[in-house]
Scaffold this active site. Sequence first.
Site, mmCIF file in Angstrom:
data_model
loop_
_atom_site.group_PDB
_atom_site.id
_atom_site.type_symbol
_atom_site.label_atom_id
_atom_site.label_comp_id
_atom_site.label_asym_id
_atom_site.label_seq_id
_atom_site.Cartn_x
_atom_site.Cartn_y
_atom_site.Cartn_z
ATOM 1 N N HIS A 14 -6.402 -38.496 -0.065
ATOM 2 C CA HIS A 14 -6.705 -39.764 -0.638
ATOM 3 C C HIS A 14 -5.645 -40.783 -0.006
ATOM 4 O O HIS A 14 -6.307 -42.036 0.268
ATOM 5 C CB HIS A 14 -6.560 -39.597 -1.977
ATOM 6 C CG HIS A 14 -7.573 -39.183 -2.846
ATOM 7 N ND1 HIS A 14 -7.776 -39.589 -4.191
ATOM 8 C CD2 HIS A 14 -8.732 -38.392 -2.566
ATOM 9 C CE1 HIS A 14 -8.886 -39.109 -4.675
ATOM 10 N NE2 HIS A 14 -9.658 -38.379 -3.824
ATOM 11 N N ASP A 52 -32.201 -43.302 -9.604
ATOM 12 C CA ASP A 52 -31.328 -43.800 -10.930
ATOM 13 C C ASP A 52 -30.414 -42.967 -11.055
ATOM 14 O O ASP A 52 -30.369 -41.835 -11.877
ATOM 15 C CB ASP A 52 -32.448 -43.799 -12.039
ATOM 16 C CG ASP A 52 -31.916 -44.370 -13.355
ATOM 17 O OD1 ASP A 52 -30.926 -44.486 -13.551
ATOM 18 O OD2 ASP A 52 -32.723 -44.617 -14.218
ATOM 19 N N GLU A 79 -16.043 -44.735 -3.127
ATOM 20 C CA GLU A 79 -14.747 -44.185 -3.385
ATOM 21 C C GLU A 79 -14.522 -43.586 -1.990
ATOM 22 O O GLU A 79 -15.172 -42.710 -1.382
ATOM 23 C CB GLU A 79 -15.205 -43.085 -4.355
ATOM 24 C CG GLU A 79 -13.596 -42.408 -4.625
ATOM 25 C CD GLU A 79 -13.526 -41.313 -6.095
ATOM 26 O OE1 GLU A 79 -14.320 -41.885 -6.955
ATOM 27 O OE2 GLU A 79 -12.802 -40.630 -5.642
HETATM 28 C C1 MEV Z 1 -11.938 -37.881 -7.952
HETATM 29 O O1 MEV Z 1 -12.737 -38.885 -7.880
HETATM 30 C C2 MEV Z 1 -12.491 -36.595 -8.436
HETATM 31 C C3 MEV Z 1 -11.496 -35.330 -8.638
HETATM 32 O O2 MEV Z 1 -10.509 -35.825 -9.730
HETATM 33 C C4 MEV Z 1 -12.485 -34.295 -8.823
HETATM 34 C C5 MEV Z 1 -11.677 -33.112 -9.502
HETATM 35 O O3 MEV Z 1 -10.488 -33.292 -10.235
HETATM 36 O O4 MEV Z 1 -12.015 -31.882 -9.566
HETATM 37 C C6 MEV Z 1 -10.776 -34.998 -7.422
#
Ligand code: MEV
Length: 448
Positions: free
Chosen positions: A398, A301, A89
């Site tokens: 992001h 795991d 990710e």
């Molecule tokens: C994304 O992988 C994780 C988040 O959605 C966590 C959150 O909202 O606290 C950004």
Amino acid sequence: MAEKIQNNGRINGFSKLDKRQRREWLLEKFLPGRTHAEFRHFEAASEDLQQVFDNFSENTVASFPLPFGVAPNFLINGTAYAVPMVTEESSVVAAASSSAKYWLTRGGFRAEVVATEKLGQLHFRWAGHPDRRAALLPELEARLHGATAGITDRMEARGGGVRGITWKHLPNVDPQCYQLLVRFGTGDSMGANFINTVLEAYATELEVWSATSTALHEAERELEVIMAILSNHTPNCVVRAAVSCPIEAMNIPGSGVDAADFVRRFRLAVAIAHEDTHRAVTHNKGIMNGIDAVVLATGNDFRAVESAAHAFAAETGRYRSLSRCRIEDEVFHFELTVPLSLGTVGGLTRLHPLADLALDILGRPGAEELMCIAAATGLAQNFAALRSLVTTGIQQGHMKMHLQNILSSLQASPPERRQTAEFFRGRTVSHHGVRQYLDRLREGGVVG
Ligand code: MEV
């Protein structure tokens, strides 16, 4: 649908084929137009090494690479770590790194292992009366202990072994249904193999005991073992990680909010996740972004860790956030309590060369130290996500990575990457938009 299945054929003995034959079968039946080369592309440089990867699982036809990154500057209990993280990710490693750096100048992370007990269960049907359990358990326990001494000796020498047995009655399943709930210590190993081996030996001895024990009445000899397996619910294998800092020092440069406002909004965000299941699941997913990445990198795991964490989050009967935030005397406190059943010896930790590398990067920690590192990474990840959510929003960070991924998929050159990134600064990024922009750029058209 029936037609498709017929055309693709079925196969007996797929597992007996060698890797080349398996690929051939797939290419012929499912992958017209593709070639062996596509499978071979990601193979390890040496055949021996590839053999190691292939042997982890069955029916392997390829290896599936994931990025192995490192989040430096993690100060945990006064030690500086570069934390290895395996995740697909975008932004996860960047977020962990930025959070680690933020806390580096604010005292770092404190983490402590609360308990390290693991559990196993042996289920069986038995014709005796539930009230007889208290009288029979000491003898049964001694028999089980004696029958498994050869298996438990070495673990006991390493500080582990069987810590106790509870004999439960499960009348809601069946009036004759029982469970032995066995508590284990497994030292620096995750312990799944050890626990399962002991439990299966217990199952055999339980049957012997029912047939031979002089403490049993004849009517009590009827016993049927149903199953023996460890429990991934590990509410007593728990670690707590925390950070704290005077509110006045909780400034978030570039966020447009002052420290007091940031802390107020942050605390509300955690309170919402405590109260609301929809939000709690997403909140905890953010925590697991960090934990899973460490768990994977170190050859542990992640499915076990995930299921244990979510069961723990629902322990009050309501699914809640795993982290908590409080303000006391103008000091911000943020902490995470999570069950983590991890190992640093045995299993994949020894066999996977990159897990071995990850453990070297961490200075060969024991299981408890690794629990602290993984929990601190989960907390760091949670902090980073909430910091973005209550200030700039998550997409800003992001989108940078998203844009780079789109550019990779469109085979953009470094100058094209620079120019496209410049163009999309402050603009909404979409695959379609980036493709259009890049097409125009490549055609030499007017862009901007
Ligand atoms: C994304 O992988 C994780 C988040 O959605 C966590 C959150 O909202 O606290 C950004």
